[in-house]
Design an enzyme around this catalytic site. Structure first.
Site, mmCIF file in Angstrom:
data_model
loop_
_atom_site.group_PDB
_atom_site.id
_atom_site.type_symbol
_atom_site.label_atom_id
_atom_site.label_comp_id
_atom_site.label_asym_id
_atom_site.label_seq_id
_atom_site.Cartn_x
_atom_site.Cartn_y
_atom_site.Cartn_z
ATOM 1 N N HIS A 148 0.850 -1.208 0.000
ATOM 2 C CA HIS A 148 0.000 0.000 0.000
ATOM 3 C C HIS A 148 0.884 1.257 0.000
ATOM 4 O O HIS A 148 0.886 2.031 0.967
ATOM 5 C CB HIS A 148 -0.887 -0.044 1.247
ATOM 6 C CG HIS A 148 -2.094 0.828 1.182
ATOM 7 N ND1 HIS A 148 -2.036 2.173 0.942
ATOM 8 C CD2 HIS A 148 -3.401 0.516 1.311
ATOM 9 C CE1 HIS A 148 -3.258 2.660 0.958
ATOM 10 N NE2 HIS A 148 -4.104 1.677 1.175
ATOM 11 N N GLU A 252 -0.607 1.194 -5.711
ATOM 12 C CA GLU A 252 -0.419 -0.003 -4.889
ATOM 13 C C GLU A 252 -0.414 -1.252 -5.762
ATOM 14 O O GLU A 252 -1.390 -1.543 -6.441
ATOM 15 C CB GLU A 252 -1.565 -0.085 -3.866
ATOM 16 C CG GLU A 252 -1.835 1.244 -3.165
ATOM 17 C CD GLU A 252 -3.216 1.303 -2.504
ATOM 18 O OE1 GLU A 252 -3.788 0.250 -2.193
ATOM 19 O OE2 GLU A 252 -3.716 2.425 -2.299
HETATM 20 C C1 BG6 Z 1 -7.045 1.695 -0.298
HETATM 21 C C2 BG6 Z 1 -8.471 1.263 -0.487
HETATM 22 O O1 BG6 Z 1 -6.171 0.719 -0.756
HETATM 23 O O2 BG6 Z 1 -6.812 1.920 1.082
HETATM 24 C C3 BG6 Z 1 -9.379 2.352 0.069
HETATM 25 O O3 BG6 Z 1 -8.743 1.028 -1.860
HETATM 26 C C4 BG6 Z 1 -9.053 2.645 1.504
HETATM 27 O O4 BG6 Z 1 -10.743 1.945 -0.056
HETATM 28 C C5 BG6 Z 1 -7.573 2.978 1.613
HETATM 29 O O5 BG6 Z 1 -9.833 3.722 1.966
HETATM 30 C C6 BG6 Z 1 -7.085 3.253 3.039
HETATM 31 O O6 BG6 Z 1 -7.456 2.227 3.882
HETATM 32 P P1 BG6 Z 1 -7.131 2.317 5.431
HETATM 33 O O7 BG6 Z 1 -7.722 1.082 6.049
HETATM 34 O O8 BG6 Z 1 -5.622 2.355 5.567
HETATM 35 O O9 BG6 Z 1 -7.781 3.590 5.921
#
Ligand code: BG6
Length: 277
Positions: A148, A252
């Site tokens: 991510h 990502e």
């Molecule tokens: C992304 C998702 O990868 O991560 C989103 O596609 C999400 O939907 C984002 O809001 C952040 O997620 P988190 O759990 O770290 O707030």
């Protein structure tokens, strides 16, 4: 070692990579003293919450999950330092991190597994080699995985992302409607949350820090998620500043729109290379 302690790979010339053992989250990657990753000023380092920024490790679930937290447990558990940073003959620096199943992980996902995460810091590159092993004699499991990555950018509205033309994408801002990307480069001017499917091995992002380009190369990661919360959704996150959204873009690499199915006694491998151009 405490959950929020960090490991530093130092290649010299102010080129470093810092990994927080909480989630094996890469929290900094500096190339010649220039930070490449975005970490929110409001990020929480309490050894519980996922770290808002850098490169959280998403496994075994992408998105919301009936059995555990959003994006799985890997980003919120303490990882082991399997191999302390070591300088290779090339001058590059390598370290290896790992997790395996515990009572905590089995309470959500009742499988034995072993996950290793090898990072190699080169002059202008960061390499990620991942392996998941299923040691069971009879149980098959399936999972999602994704890196991510939050790239630091001066202004997301000026970034262009290549390699998405013709790909279908699931638009999470429109209840998961599926579209096909027509643009040769993708730009971001609003809340964006898209899972692009069957993307090519390479993307380039323009106008990252210092006006440079960032190359992303990925192997065994068929999907690419593009995310920016924009102003309204930034306000919904307690660990993200209201005015920080122009300074990041998540691109990502993952295996998320279909699961990886891992038979007993087999392993799955995937990798990514980030390169400052
Ligand atoms: C992304 C998702 O990868 O991560 C989103 O596609 C999400 O939907 C984002 O809001 C952040 O997620 P988190 O759990 O770290 O707030």
């Amino acid at each position: 070692m405490a959950a929020t302690s960090v490991v530093v790979l130092d290649r010299g010339n102010n080129t470093t990579c810092t990994i927080n053992l909480h989630g094996a989250t890469v929290v900094s990657w500096r190339v010649n003293n220039q930070e490449q990753l975005f970490v929110s000023k409001q990020a929480v380092f309490d050894g519980k919450k996922a770290i808002r920024g850098g490169i959280p490790f998403v496994f075994p679930q992408f998105g919301s999950w009936t059995y555990g937290p959003q994006h799985g447990f890997a980003r919120i558990v303490p990882w082991n330092l399997e191999k302390t940073p070591e300088r290779l003959a090339s001058g590059d620096v390598e370290a290896v991190f790992s997790i395996m199943d515990t009572d905590f992980t089995r309470s959500m996902w009742n499988f034995q597994f072993r996950l290793t995460y090898r990072l190699i810091l080169r002059e202008k590159e960061l390499h990620f080699n991942i392996a998941v092993y299923n040691p069971s004699k009879d149980l098959t499991f399936s999972f999602n995985m994704l890196l991510h990555t939050y790239f630091k950018v001066p202004d997301v509205r000026r970034c262009q992302i290549t390699g998405l033309q013709g790909c279908t994408f699931i638009d999470k801002t429109r209840d998961g409607a599926v579209y096909q990307e027509a643009r040769d480069v993708v730009t971001i001017n609003e809340w964006t949350d898209r899972v692009y499917q069957n993307t090519p091995q390479e993307h380039i992002i323009t106008n990252v820090v210092s006006g440079r380009k960032m190359r992303i190369q990925k192997y065994n990661f068929p999907d690419t998620v593009i995310w920016n919360p924009w102003v309204d959704h930034a306000k919904d996150m307690s660990d993200f500043g209201d005015d920080e959204y122009p300074n990041m873009v998540c691109v990502e690499a993952g295996h998320v729109s279909s699961p990886v199915i891992l038979l007993p006694g087999t392993a799955f491998e995937a990798s990514q290379i980030l390169q400052v151009m």
